[in-house]
Design a protein around this motif. Structure first.
Motif, PDB file in Angstrom:
ATOM      1  N   GLY A 130      25.662  87.843   3.717  1.00  0.00           N
ATOM      2  CA  GLY A 130      25.379  88.044   5.131  1.00  0.00           C
ATOM      3  C   GLY A 130      23.881  88.040   5.386  1.00  0.00           C
ATOM      4  N   LEU A 131      23.470  87.447   6.501  1.00  0.00           N
ATOM      5  CA  LEU A 131      22.051  87.397   6.879  1.00  0.00           C
ATOM      6  C   LEU A 131      21.920  87.931   8.297  1.00  0.00           C
ATOM      7  CD1 LEU A 131      19.130  86.618   6.339  1.00  0.00           C
ATOM      8  CD2 LEU A 131      19.678  84.260   6.954  1.00  0.00           C
ATOM      9  N   VAL A 132      21.214  89.072   8.447  1.00  0.00           N
ATOM     10  CA  VAL A 132      21.114  89.726   9.745  1.00  0.00           C
ATOM     11  C   VAL A 132      19.647  89.903  10.147  1.00  0.00           C
ATOM     12  CG1 VAL A 132      23.302  90.949   9.445  1.00  0.00           C
ATOM     13  CG2 VAL A 132      21.171  92.052   8.758  1.00  0.00           C
ATOM     14  N   ILE A 137      32.773  91.188   6.312  1.00  0.00           N
ATOM     15  CA  ILE A 137      33.004  89.891   5.669  1.00  0.00           C
ATOM     16  C   ILE A 137      32.119  89.646   4.445  1.00  0.00           C
ATOM     17  CG2 ILE A 137      31.358  88.545   7.065  1.00  0.00           C
ATOM     18  CD1 ILE A 137      33.463  86.310   7.170  1.00  0.00           C
ATOM     19  N   SER A 138      30.976  90.337   4.329  1.00  0.00           N
ATOM     20  CA  SER A 138      29.998  89.991   3.297  1.00  0.00           C
ATOM     21  C   SER A 138      30.145  90.823   2.029  1.00  0.00           C
ATOM     22  CB  SER A 138      28.577  90.179   3.844  1.00  0.00           C
ATOM     23  OG  SER A 138      28.391  89.414   5.013  1.00  0.00           O
ATOM     24  N   LYS A 139      29.738  90.244   0.909  1.00  0.00           N
ATOM     25  CA  LYS A 139      29.657  90.972  -0.359  1.00  0.00           C
ATOM     26  C   LYS A 139      28.253  91.531  -0.555  1.00  0.00           C
ATOM     27  CE  LYS A 139      33.273  88.364  -2.721  1.00  0.00           C
ATOM     28  NZ  LYS A 139      33.614  87.465  -3.837  1.00  0.00           N
ATOM     29  N   ARG A 140      27.252  90.745  -0.140  1.00  0.00           N
ATOM     30  CA  ARG A 140      25.858  91.211  -0.136  1.00  0.00           C
ATOM     31  C   ARG A 140      25.260  90.916   1.229  1.00  0.00           C
ATOM     32  NH1 ARG A 140      22.155  88.677  -3.971  1.00  0.00           N
ATOM     33  NH2 ARG A 140      23.336  86.788  -3.574  1.00  0.00           N
ATOM     34  N   VAL A 141      24.214  91.667   1.584  1.00  0.00           N
ATOM     35  CA  VAL A 141      23.593  91.516   2.907  1.00  0.00           C
ATOM     36  C   VAL A 141      22.087  91.424   2.761  1.00  0.00           C
ATOM     37  CG1 VAL A 141      23.294  92.529   5.198  1.00  0.00           C
ATOM     38  CG2 VAL A 141      25.467  92.824   3.999  1.00  0.00           C
ATOM     39  N   ALA A 142      21.493  90.443   3.436  1.00  0.00           N
ATOM     40  CA  ALA A 142      20.034  90.297   3.495  1.00  0.00           C
ATOM     41  C   ALA A 142      19.575  90.593   4.918  1.00  0.00           C
ATOM     42  CB  ALA A 142      19.623  88.885   3.094  1.00  0.00           C
ATOM     43  N   VAL A 143      18.469  91.330   5.032  1.00  0.00           N
ATOM     44  CA  VAL A 143      17.916  91.683   6.343  1.00  0.00           C
ATOM     45  C   VAL A 143      16.599  90.934   6.522  1.00  0.00           C
ATOM     46  CG1 VAL A 143      17.125  93.564   7.834  1.00  0.00           C
ATOM     47  CG2 VAL A 143      18.969  93.963   6.178  1.00  0.00           C
ATOM     48  N   MET A 144      16.476  90.228   7.649  1.00  0.00           N
ATOM     49  CA  MET A 144      15.307  89.375   7.900  1.00  0.00           C
ATOM     50  C   MET A 144      14.519  89.893   9.097  1.00  0.00           C
ATOM     51  SD  MET A 144      15.442  85.226   8.050  1.00  0.00           S
ATOM     52  CE  MET A 144      13.987  84.264   7.648  1.00  0.00           C
ATOM     53  N   TYR A 145      13.203  89.813   9.001  1.00  0.00           N
ATOM     54  CA  TYR A 145      12.341  90.223  10.110  1.00  0.00           C
ATOM     55  C   TYR A 145      11.138  89.284  10.174  1.00  0.00           C
ATOM     56  CZ  TYR A 145       9.432  93.049  13.212  1.00  0.00           C
ATOM     57  OH  TYR A 145       8.660  93.477  14.263  1.00  0.00           O
ATOM     58  N   LEU A 146      10.983  88.598  11.277  1.00  0.00           N
ATOM     59  CA  LEU A 146       9.818  87.750  11.554  1.00  0.00           C
ATOM     60  C   LEU A 146       9.516  86.764  10.410  1.00  0.00           C
ATOM     61  CD1 LEU A 146       8.050  87.667  14.110  1.00  0.00           C
ATOM     62  CD2 LEU A 146       6.290  88.886  12.841  1.00  0.00           C
ATOM     63  N   GLY A 147      10.557  86.082   9.949  1.00  0.00           N
ATOM     64  CA  GLY A 147      10.358  85.009   8.983  1.00  0.00           C
ATOM     65  C   GLY A 147      10.408  85.405   7.529  1.00  0.00           C
ATOM     66  N   VAL A 148      10.582  86.701   7.227  1.00  0.00           N
ATOM     67  CA  VAL A 148      10.611  87.145   5.826  1.00  0.00           C
ATOM     68  C   VAL A 148      11.810  88.073   5.603  1.00  0.00           C
ATOM     69  CG1 VAL A 148       8.110  86.954   5.536  1.00  0.00           C
ATOM     70  CG2 VAL A 148       9.089  89.131   6.288  1.00  0.00           C
ATOM     71  N   PHE A 149      12.253  88.149   4.361  1.00  0.00           N
ATOM     72  CA  PHE A 149      13.295  89.105   3.990  1.00  0.00           C
ATOM     73  C   PHE A 149      12.646  90.464   3.733  1.00  0.00           C
ATOM     74  CE2 PHE A 149      16.988  86.378   2.147  1.00  0.00           C
ATOM     75  CZ  PHE A 149      17.063  85.692   3.354  1.00  0.00           C
ATOM     76  N   VAL A 150      13.222  91.526   4.307  1.00  0.00           N
ATOM     77  CA  VAL A 150      12.698  92.873   4.063  1.00  0.00           C
ATOM     78  C   VAL A 150      13.613  93.677   3.138  1.00  0.00           C
ATOM     79  CG1 VAL A 150      11.384  92.959   6.215  1.00  0.00           C
ATOM     80  CG2 VAL A 150      13.753  93.778   6.191  1.00  0.00           C
ATOM     81  N   GLU A 151      14.889  93.280   3.055  1.00  0.00           N
ATOM     82  CA  GLU A 151      15.799  93.998   2.162  1.00  0.00           C
ATOM     83  C   GLU A 151      17.001  93.113   1.838  1.00  0.00           C
ATOM     84  OE1 GLU A 151      17.551  98.553   1.581  1.00  0.00           O
ATOM     85  OE2 GLU A 151      16.455  98.011   3.400  1.00  0.00           O
ATOM     86  N   LEU A 152      17.504  93.253   0.613  1.00  0.00           N
ATOM     87  CA  LEU A 152      18.680  92.513   0.149  1.00  0.00           C
ATOM     88  C   LEU A 152      19.410  93.380  -0.862  1.00  0.00           C
ATOM     89  CD1 LEU A 152      20.450  89.948  -0.307  1.00  0.00           C
ATOM     90  CD2 LEU A 152      18.719  89.169  -1.922  1.00  0.00           C
ATOM     91  N   ALA A 153      20.695  93.623  -0.600  1.00  0.00           N
ATOM     92  CA  ALA A 153      21.455  94.498  -1.503  1.00  0.00           C
ATOM     93  C   ALA A 153      22.943  94.264  -1.337  1.00  0.00           C
ATOM     94  CB  ALA A 153      21.123  95.971  -1.217  1.00  0.00           C
ATOM     95  N   ASP A 154      23.711  94.828  -2.246  1.00  0.00           N
ATOM     96  CA  ASP A 154      25.159  94.849  -2.124  1.00  0.00           C
ATOM     97  C   ASP A 154      25.528  95.539  -0.811  1.00  0.00           C
ATOM     98  OD1 ASP A 154      27.909  94.669  -3.598  1.00  0.00           O
ATOM     99  OD2 ASP A 154      27.808  96.721  -2.835  1.00  0.00           O
TER     100      ASP A 154
END
Length: 327
Positions: free
Chosen positions: A49-51, A225-242
């Motif tokens: 997941g990408l939020v 729906i997701s197994k892992r989730v990535a959090v995006m802010y202003l063009g960069v990833f700030v966190e990614l985890a199960d």
């Protein structure tokens, strides 16, 4: 994460900058840094997941991975091949394995084409089938997404939003891809229809061992729906985890603020929890802040946050964070 941890897609330091031109001679005076250095893996059979907020670069990331935009820098490895280096027929063959479900079911279907033509077009373009074989394949695909095969002779304007999105899913499945980018496929639909489309995507994933990059705003749906989730802010990833780790133990201040805004059905628990209100607006991607992108809105920002960009590093096994103040 699946048992064998086979990496299907690897993205390394991906950047997508759109130039800004001004003046009579159209000189470049800057660039919109829509995606500015993201690195992550997607494992075969999983849903990542990408939020993030609107305009943070989620959709641009998806389109750049598929080479709909040629990246400014970075590499995208799919099944071991670097898509950035592929051209012509090589890239065309790789596109059969990667597809996209677009956000707007009203804009993504050509109103001049019938459903049969829309779903069958990929089969013709890639010379997978011809004649009566295409009609049979289209009928099968429509059945897969719970639509009547007789609808093949109808036009998009004759369908509801949920039905149109199902047509988009059928088109994405036409070439038997292994990887599908779902670009906010439910955001334009009613809540009851959203659940139907998500359940359909889950059923198809189980049936065909599909791998999804699921881009969305709805944090509760991403959790489902997701197994892992990535959090995006202003063009960069700030966190990614199960998924469970991220929702139970968010480490980045931005993730904490996002999750504090998710409504919960228990009014007593909702009254007790602390809500994080972010002040100010998202900075322009054409002129992002120095150092940490989030520092201008961060409630715990320190002077060092303005001096250097935090490294996106692994804090705990499988839990990546980009923050100077998280140890």
């Amino acid at each position: 994460m699946n048992a064998n941890n086979e990496v299907l897609l690897r993205v390394e330091d991906l950047k997508m900058h759109f130039p800004i031109y001004r003046g009579v001679f159209q000189r470049q005076v800057g660039a919109v840094r829509a995606v500015d250095g993201v690195t992550f893996d997607v494992y075969r059979g999983e849903t990542l997941g990408l939020v993030g907020e609107s305009g943070c670069g989620k959709s641009t990331t998806g389109r750049t991975i598929l080479q709909l935009y040629k990246p400014t820098a970075g590499n995208v490895y799919f099944e071991g091949k670097n898509l950035v280096k592929l051209k012509g027929e090589e890239m065309r063959q790789m596109r059969r394995k990667m597809q996209m479900i677009f956000q707007d079911p009203y804009a993504s279907l050509n109103p001049r084409m019938t459903v049969g033509q829309l779903v069958g077009e990929p089969l013709m373009v890639h010379n997978v089938a011809s004649g009566a074989e295409i009609a049979e394949r289209v009928a099968h695909l429509l059945e897969l997404v719970n639509l009547n095969p007789a609808f093949a002779s109808r036009y998009p304007h004759e369908f509801s939003g949920g039905q149109r999105q199902r047509i988009g899913v059928a088109r994405a499945l036409a070439l038997n891809p292994s990887f599908i980018i779902c670009d906010e496929p439910i955001s334009a639909l009613d809540v009851s229809i959203q659940a139907q489309v998500v359940n359909l995507l889950e059923d198809l994933q189980e049936q065909f061992n599909l791998t999804y990059l699921f881009i969305a705003h709805d944090l509760s749906m991403v959790r489902h729906i997701s197994k892992r989730v990535a959090v995006m802010y202003l063009g960069v990833f700030v966190e990614l985890a199960d998924r469970d780790e991220l929702y139970a133990n968010p480490l980045h201040p931005y993730t904490q603020a996002l999750l504090s805004a998710v409504p919960i059905p228990d009014p007593i628990a909702d009254a007790k929890r602390k809500r994080t209100i972010l002040e100010g607006d998202v900075p322009s991607p054409a002129n992002p802040p120095s150092g940490c992108r989030f520092r201008t809105r961060c409630p715990i920002a320190q002077p060092q946050c303005a001096e250097s960009r935090p490294e996106f590093r692994e804090i705990q096994p499988g839990h990546f964070v980009a923050c100077h103040l998280v140890n």
